[in-house]
Design a protein around this motif. Structure first.
Motif, mmCIF file in Angstrom:
data_model
loop_
_atom_site.group_PDB
_atom_site.id
_atom_site.type_symbol
_atom_site.label_atom_id
_atom_site.label_comp_id
_atom_site.label_asym_id
_atom_site.label_seq_id
_atom_site.Cartn_x
_atom_site.Cartn_y
_atom_site.Cartn_z
ATOM 1 N N GLY A 102 72.837 -7.432 49.115
ATOM 2 C CA GLY A 102 72.597 -8.698 48.417
ATOM 3 C C GLY A 102 72.364 -8.545 46.928
ATOM 4 N N GLU A 103 72.525 -7.329 46.411
ATOM 5 C CA GLU A 103 72.275 -7.103 44.969
ATOM 6 C C GLU A 103 73.561 -6.750 44.226
ATOM 7 O OE1 GLU A 103 67.710 -5.413 44.712
ATOM 8 O OE2 GLU A 103 69.359 -3.983 44.572
ATOM 9 N N VAL A 104 73.449 -6.864 42.913
ATOM 10 C CA VAL A 104 74.550 -6.530 42.016
ATOM 11 C C VAL A 104 73.968 -5.606 40.940
ATOM 12 C CG1 VAL A 104 75.893 -7.593 40.151
ATOM 13 C CG2 VAL A 104 75.851 -8.663 42.402
ATOM 14 N N VAL A 105 74.728 -4.598 40.518
ATOM 15 C CA VAL A 105 74.288 -3.797 39.356
ATOM 16 C C VAL A 105 75.094 -4.224 38.136
ATOM 17 C CG1 VAL A 105 74.278 -1.478 38.334
ATOM 18 C CG2 VAL A 105 73.378 -1.824 40.631
ATOM 19 N N LEU A 106 74.379 -4.447 37.033
ATOM 20 C CA LEU A 106 75.033 -4.864 35.779
ATOM 21 C C LEU A 106 74.994 -3.745 34.752
ATOM 22 C CD1 LEU A 106 73.349 -8.369 35.220
ATOM 23 C CD2 LEU A 106 75.507 -7.862 36.391
ATOM 24 N N ASP A 107 76.065 -3.651 33.956
ATOM 25 C CA ASP A 107 76.018 -2.913 32.690
ATOM 26 C C ASP A 107 75.446 -3.904 31.684
ATOM 27 O OD1 ASP A 107 77.099 -0.440 33.396
ATOM 28 O OD2 ASP A 107 79.143 -1.229 33.307
ATOM 29 N N VAL A 108 74.270 -3.623 31.167
ATOM 30 C CA VAL A 108 73.554 -4.609 30.349
ATOM 31 C C VAL A 108 74.147 -4.663 28.929
ATOM 32 C CG1 VAL A 108 71.300 -5.221 29.373
ATOM 33 C CG2 VAL A 108 71.445 -4.277 31.696
ATOM 34 N N ALA A 109 74.481 -5.880 28.498
ATOM 35 C CA ALA A 109 74.969 -6.080 27.122
ATOM 36 C C ALA A 109 73.809 -6.465 26.214
ATOM 37 C CB ALA A 109 76.030 -7.183 27.098
ATOM 38 N N GLY A 110 72.901 -7.290 26.728
ATOM 39 C CA GLY A 110 71.752 -7.729 25.943
ATOM 40 C C GLY A 110 70.577 -8.036 26.857
ATOM 41 N N THR A 111 69.371 -7.896 26.326
ATOM 42 C CA THR A 111 68.172 -8.322 27.040
ATOM 43 C C THR A 111 67.318 -9.022 25.992
ATOM 44 O OG1 THR A 111 66.302 -7.596 28.427
ATOM 45 C CG2 THR A 111 66.981 -6.107 26.666
ATOM 46 N N ALA A 112 66.257 -9.704 26.378
ATOM 47 C CA ALA A 112 65.450 -10.388 25.372
ATOM 48 C C ALA A 112 63.975 -10.157 25.660
ATOM 49 C CB ALA A 112 65.784 -11.876 25.345
ATOM 50 N N VAL A 113 63.180 -10.268 24.595
ATOM 51 C CA VAL A 113 61.743 -9.967 24.679
ATOM 52 C C VAL A 113 60.982 -11.223 25.101
ATOM 53 C CG1 VAL A 113 59.747 -9.136 23.366
ATOM 54 C CG2 VAL A 113 62.042 -8.267 22.844
ATOM 55 N N ASN A 114 60.027 -11.050 25.998
ATOM 56 C CA ASN A 114 59.149 -12.146 26.410
ATOM 57 C C ASN A 114 57.696 -11.733 26.210
ATOM 58 O OD1 ASN A 114 60.691 -14.490 27.806
ATOM 59 N ND2 ASN A 114 61.758 -12.629 28.432
ATOM 60 N N ARG A 115 56.819 -12.732 26.035
ATOM 61 C CA ARG A 115 55.395 -12.413 25.825
ATOM 62 C C ARG A 115 54.830 -11.628 26.995
ATOM 63 N NH1 ARG A 115 52.157 -14.020 21.502
ATOM 64 N NH2 ARG A 115 53.696 -14.716 20.002
ATOM 65 N N ALA A 116 55.322 -11.893 28.214
ATOM 66 C CA ALA A 116 54.851 -11.159 29.389
ATOM 67 C C ALA A 116 55.113 -9.656 29.231
ATOM 68 C CB ALA A 116 55.560 -11.691 30.635
ATOM 69 N N ASP A 117 56.191 -9.288 28.510
ATOM 70 C CA ASP A 117 56.510 -7.860 28.311
ATOM 71 C C ASP A 117 55.412 -7.195 27.475
ATOM 72 O OD1 ASP A 117 58.884 -8.773 29.412
ATOM 73 O OD2 ASP A 117 60.018 -8.635 27.539
ATOM 74 N N LEU A 118 54.863 -7.950 26.504
ATOM 75 C CA LEU A 118 53.806 -7.393 25.651
ATOM 76 C C LEU A 118 52.558 -7.110 26.490
ATOM 77 C CD1 LEU A 118 55.822 -8.667 23.585
ATOM 78 C CD2 LEU A 118 53.859 -9.306 22.197
ATOM 79 N N GLY B 84 65.102 -5.160 32.668
ATOM 80 C CA GLY B 84 66.131 -5.561 31.695
ATOM 81 C C GLY B 84 66.272 -4.652 30.485
ATOM 82 N N TYR B 85 65.190 -3.938 30.103
ATOM 83 C CA TYR B 85 65.245 -3.081 28.906
ATOM 84 C C TYR B 85 65.932 -1.765 29.277
ATOM 85 C CZ TYR B 85 61.401 -5.720 26.511
ATOM 86 O OH TYR B 85 60.597 -6.652 25.899
ATOM 87 N N ALA B 86 67.188 -1.833 29.658
ATOM 88 C CA ALA B 86 67.902 -0.647 30.141
ATOM 89 C C ALA B 86 69.395 -0.884 30.001
ATOM 90 C CB ALA B 86 67.546 -0.402 31.612
ATOM 91 N N SER B 87 70.184 0.184 30.128
ATOM 92 C CA SER B 87 71.637 -0.005 30.040
ATOM 93 C C SER B 87 72.221 -0.444 31.380
ATOM 94 C CB SER B 87 72.311 1.272 29.533
ATOM 95 O OG SER B 87 71.951 2.356 30.361
ATOM 96 N N ILE C 143 64.120 -12.950 20.535
ATOM 97 C CA ILE C 143 64.444 -11.633 19.981
ATOM 98 C C ILE C 143 65.277 -10.904 21.041
ATOM 99 C CG2 ILE C 143 63.507 -9.451 19.129
ATOM 100 C CD1 ILE C 143 60.851 -11.072 18.580
ATOM 101 N N VAL C 144 66.506 -10.540 20.666
ATOM 102 C CA VAL C 144 67.434 -9.910 21.624
ATOM 103 C C VAL C 144 67.508 -8.407 21.343
ATOM 104 C CG1 VAL C 144 69.889 -9.814 22.293
ATOM 105 C CG2 VAL C 144 68.753 -12.030 22.001
ATOM 106 N N LEU C 145 67.629 -7.616 22.410
ATOM 107 C CA LEU C 145 67.804 -6.155 22.293
ATOM 108 C C LEU C 145 69.135 -5.766 22.926
ATOM 109 C CD1 LEU C 145 64.239 -5.118 23.564
ATOM 110 C CD2 LEU C 145 65.043 -4.998 21.190
ATOM 111 N N THR C 146 69.839 -4.829 22.302
ATOM 112 C CA THR C 146 71.137 -4.407 22.861
ATOM 113 C C THR C 146 71.081 -2.909 23.215
ATOM 114 O OG1 THR C 146 71.915 -4.127 20.599
ATOM 115 C CG2 THR C 146 72.532 -6.148 21.696
ATOM 116 N N PRO C 147 71.197 -2.583 24.490
ATOM 117 C CA PRO C 147 71.133 -1.183 24.920
ATOM 118 C C PRO C 147 72.303 -0.342 24.435
ATOM 119 C CG PRO C 147 70.901 -2.664 26.787
ATOM 120 C CD PRO C 147 71.270 -3.510 25.622
#
Ligand SMILES: NC(=O)c1ccc[n+]([C@@H]2O[C@H](COP(=O)([O-])OP(=O)(O)OC[C@H]3O[C@@H](n4cnc5c(N)ncnc54)[C@H](OP(=O)(O)O)[C@@H]3O)[C@@H](O)[C@H]2O)c1
Length: 327
Positions: free
Chosen positions: A28-44, A93-96, A321-325
């Protein structure tokens, strides 16, 4: 894969990019090659050790991403290798590369580039589920959005405005107030120098607002209830102003008002999938026709994740704020 690791709870300096084993797609899952991820306050908060991931979720930070389907697990029929998507994540999400339950994938809205699509899943799912599914905002009603220049705020203003509601908002500087107006806010209130309850009363002929989307929690509870109209709904999604406050129930009774608080991350996969489906149905057409766009303050390579966290901690940003792996 390359991923951001929290070496020990602490400041932005504890964020380090390391090589980790690639994720495999479970049933039931999919693996993605990540193009972009974004920062959220919960991450801090998670970086500081205050917000552990829910059971079963990756301990890599990152609640949303965009990317290309690299592998599909057993039982996944809707998505194929090569599809460009964005996704709501419980973490990772903070991964390739990242593994995601298939129901939490959404197609990239028509006309939007893949990296910018990383700025949408968390805000779109949070705003749609709270303001529309839970609080039931209607086109003939008024919405007060606190923190209108933030990630959530910039999206909430645009969607509510596009659907015909009157939007009031708060922000912390003249530049941010101007951004809110440009996105469709009818009334923009400076929270540092103005009393938002007074401004709401003035703008609504004393009636108050029908719905409030609140990121402040305890600090604004009393004033938010004062600012509500009869049968108003206060939806609290953040605790930037603390978690504990006294509630004057008599005002709630008199106003026949509701106070609701929700969090997206800990919801079961099926509920997240239902929210993603509703977002694709209701919000993506607004993005496709240009009424709603992701507001991206800056896009940084994943190695500069510490800088991205420091920027958000200081509220130096507007929008996302977007991050690109890959860069
Ligand atoms: N419950 C959930 O499921 C859920 C999901 C996503 C996000 N959230 C929460 O929603 C909140 C907003 O998230 P975000 O991604 O938009 O973060 P963000 O981009 O960092 O925005 C934070 C906002 O808070 C505003 N703010 C700070 N002090 C304020 C005050 N005294 N009065 C009014 N606004 C004030 C800031 O305004 P200025 O920049 O103008 O100073 C900024 O717009 C966060 O608390 C986050 O944790 C909850």
């Amino acid at each position: 894969m390359r991923a951001v690791v929290v070496t020990e709870p602490g400041g932005p300096e504890v964020l380090t990019v390391r090589d980790l084993p690639d994720p495999e797609p479970g049933p039931g899952e999919v693996v993605l090659d990540v193009a972009g991820t974004a920062v959220n306050r919960a991450d801090l908060l998670q970086r500081q050790g205050h917000y552990p991931p829910p059971p079963g979720a990756s301990d890599v930070l990152g609640l949303e991403c965009s990317g290309t389907v690299a592998a599909v697990g057993e039982g996944v029929e809707r998505w194929q290798v090569g599809d460009e998507v964005c996704a709501l994540l419980a973490g990772g999400g903070y991964a390739s590369k990242v593994a995601v339950p298939a129901g939490q994938l959404m197609p990239v809205p028509e006309g939007l580039d893949l990296v910018s699509a990383a700025a949408l899943p968390e805000v779109a799912c949070t705003v749609w589920s709270n303001v529309f599914m839970v609080a039931g905002l209607r086109a003939d009603e008024t919405l007060l959005v606190h923190g209108g220049a933030g990630g959530i705020g910039t999206h909430a203003i645009q969607v509510a405005h596009a659907l015909g509601a009157t939007v009031l908002t708060t922000a912390g500087s003249a530049e941010k107030l101007e951004l809110c107006r440009s996105l469709g806010a009818d009334v923009a209130i400076g929270y540092r120098e103005q009393d938002f309850v007074e401004e709401v009363r003035r703008a609504t002929d004393g009636r108050g607002v029908d719905v409030i989307l609140d990121n402040m929690g305890a600090k604004y509870l009393d004033r938010n209830i004062d600012a509500l109209a009869l049968e108003g709904r206060l939806v609290i999604i953040g605790m930037q102003g603390g978690a504990k406050a006294e509630l004057d129930i008599s005002t709630l009774l008199r106003k026949r008002a509701a106070v609701i608080a929700t969090t997206l991350r800990s919801r079961p996969t099926e509920e997240k999938a239902a929210i993603c489906a509703a977002v694709v149905e209701h919000v993506w057409p607004l993005v496709a026709d240009g009424a709603v766009r992701p507001i991206v303050h800056t896009t940084l390579p994943l190695d500069r994740v510490g800088e991205a966290h420091a920027l958000m901690a200081d509220s130096g940003h507007s929008g996302k704020i977007v991050l690109t792996p890959a860069s």
